[in-house]
Design an enzyme around this catalytic site. Structure first.
Site, PDB file in Angstrom:
ATOM      1  CB  THR A  57      34.334-111.172 -29.547  1.00 20.57           C
ATOM      2  OG1 THR A  57      34.169-110.653 -28.225  1.00 20.57           O
ATOM      3  CG2 THR A  57      35.498-112.146 -29.571  1.00 20.57           C
TER       4      THR A  57
ATOM      5  CB  CYS B   9      36.487-111.106 -20.164  1.00 23.05           C
ATOM      6  SG  CYS B   9      35.721-110.098 -21.409  1.00 23.05           S
TER       7      CYS B   9
HETATM    8  N1  PLP Z   1      35.336-104.503 -27.076  1.00 21.35           N
HETATM    9  C1  PLP Z   1      35.028-103.811 -25.970  1.00 21.35           C
HETATM   10  C2  PLP Z   1      35.678-102.484 -25.719  1.00 21.35           C
HETATM   11  C3  PLP Z   1      34.112-104.337 -25.037  1.00 21.35           C
HETATM   12  O1  PLP Z   1      33.831-103.647 -23.940  1.00 21.35           O
HETATM   13  C4  PLP Z   1      33.528-105.593 -25.315  1.00 21.35           C
HETATM   14  C5  PLP Z   1      32.588-106.206 -24.354  1.00 21.35           C
HETATM   15  O2  PLP Z   1      32.890-106.355 -23.185  1.00 21.35           O
HETATM   16  C6  PLP Z   1      33.877-106.265 -26.493  1.00 21.35           C
HETATM   17  C7  PLP Z   1      34.783-105.679 -27.351  1.00 21.35           C
HETATM   18  C8  PLP Z   1      33.294-107.596 -26.831  1.00 21.35           C
HETATM   19  O3  PLP Z   1      32.009-107.430 -27.309  1.00 21.35           O
HETATM   20  P1  PLP Z   1      31.008-108.670 -27.509  1.00 21.35           P
HETATM   21  O4  PLP Z   1      30.511-108.982 -26.128  1.00 21.35           O
HETATM   22  O5  PLP Z   1      29.919-108.148 -28.395  1.00 21.35           O
HETATM   23  O6  PLP Z   1      31.772-109.774 -28.126  1.00 21.35           O
END
Ligand code: PLP
Length: 395
Positions: free
Chosen positions: A75, A327
């Site tokens: 993120t 999420c």
């Molecule tokens: N991008 C994608 C494609 C994801 O699947 C996720 C996690 O669900 C994220 C970003 C976010 O990652 P993080 O949990 O390390 O913030």
């Protein structure tokens, strides 16, 4: 672990591998140095461990260690890439091109930049979730700074034609960012072949710990930090380094690279077996996502006429699955990814009837039949209830 449902939600997160945990443990104990305090041995050892991890993460994606910026996860990496490039270009009216099925970390960042005056174009995808490079090209203008297209989708697993998109970006002098979270460690990845300028990674999707990630930043690409402070990570990401997390990420990257020739192929065979069992045992199912250009571990199935949240609850004792991205799961909004690949009046119901199977290292062939049976029983129950529900609604 016996008695717990079979875990098939590896796109949400993966367990930390024992060898990753083992590598991390000393850094929670005696090895507690601050990697920036290199005037003494504690800090020097921590710095050395971070450097080694940086090499392992870089090796996984064909990058150079200096091109890796450690972050708190994808993120943050997505935010840093998109905001950092836009801010770095202050003075130009920024235009960003992205796709309709990006993760919220990309879409919401683009949306907030739009509210701040940036222009954002969101390109659609086809019914398999593929973006057409010609659509990206048509969306580009003289003001386009950045194209952000994920390497593989987290819900349906579709793998995007990144090399073609990267080539287009190069020709136009536009930067290309890719959220490579779901692909890294599951697919061979080379930032040069794919012509990426920036790429987001996270450890917890590849059997590393949560709360640590990285941004690949090609040498020479300008970026403004979004976290300012003491100037760690080449002044691009301030904050004391999470040494245990980074060491774990490095180990996870090393293991992923080591097993790249065997583990994805094993999971793909399981995934295909799972789909073949589901489609022969249960009526009214559709495969969401690309039939072949898809992550080896990912299967997304639409159960027609079924609310996925209800089915997940009925099958919860047998299998830990989800209806989409972590999420969004547990709410009734439906999946925007499935909505984006669906056509016509069925799009809304399709977005609420999808279940994602994210296979992983722990899954085996003998788990498959039990999971399929639990789903088949759930589907039968829900379909049997449906006429009653409709009759009650009509009263
Ligand atoms: N991008 C994608 C494609 C994801 O699947 C996720 C996690 O669900 C994220 C970003 C976010 O990652 P993080 O949990 O390390 O913030």
């Amino acid at each position: 672990m016996s008695g717990r449902p079979v875990y098939m939600d590896h796109n949400a997160t993966t367990p930390v591998l024992p060898e990753v945990l083992e590598a991390m443990l000393p850094w929670f104990g005696d090895e507690f140095g601050n990697a920036s305090s290199t005037t003494h041995v504690y800090g020097k050892r921590a710095r050395q461990a971070v450097n080694e991890a940086r090499q392992s993460v870089a090796a996984l994606i064909g990058a150079r260690p200096e091109e890796i910026i450690f972050t708190s996860g994808a993120t943050e990496s997505d935010n840093l890439a998109i905001r950092g490039v836009s801010c770095a270009a202050t003075g130009r009216d920024a235009h960003i091109v992205t796709t309709a099925i990006e993760h919220e970390a990309v879409l919401e960042t683009c949306q907030s930049l739009r509210e701040e005056g940036c222009e954002v174009t969101v390109v659609p995808v086809d019914r398999h979730g593929l973006v057409d490079p010609a659509d990206i090209e048509r969306a580009m203008t003289d003001r386009t700074l950045l194209v952000s297209v994920m390497m593989a989708n987290n819900e349906i697993g579709t793998i995007q034609p990144l090399a073609e998109i990267g080539e287009l970006c190069r020709q136009r002098g536009v930067l290309m960012h890719s959220d490579a979270v779901q692909a890294a460690g599951r697919l061979p990845m080379d930032v040069d072949t794919l012509k990426m300028d920036l790429a987001s990674l996270t450890a917890h999707k590849m059997y590393g710990p949560k709360g640590v990630g990285a941004l690949y930043l090609r040498e020479g690409v300008g970026l403004e930090p979004i976290l300012t402070g003491s100037g760690q990570e080449g002044s691009l990401r301030s904050g004391t380094l999470n040494v245990p997390g980074i060491v774990g990420f490095g180990k996870a990257a090393e293991v992923a690279l080591r097993d790249m020739a065997t583990e994805p192929a094993r999971q793909q065979a399981l995934r295909d077996r799972l789909w073949s069992r589901i489609s022969s045992r249960i009526d009214g199912v559709v495969l969401n996502g690309h039939p072949t250009r898809r992550l080896s571990n990912t299967l997304n199935v639409g159960f027609q006429g079924i609310e996925s949240e209800s089915l997940l609850m009925l099958a919860a004792d047998a299998a830990a699955l989800s209806s989409g991205s972590a999420c969004a799961s547990g709410n009734a909004r439906g999946s925007y990814v499935i909505r984006a690949i669906s056509r016509g009046p069925e799009a809304e119901s399709a977005s609420r009837s999808a279940i994602r199977f994210g296979l992983g290292r722990s899954n085996t062939e003998h788990q498959i039949d039990g999971v399929v049976e639990a789903l088949a029983r759930g589907v039968e129950r829900l379909r049997a209830m449906a006429p009653t529900v409709r009759a009650v609604d009509a009263v």
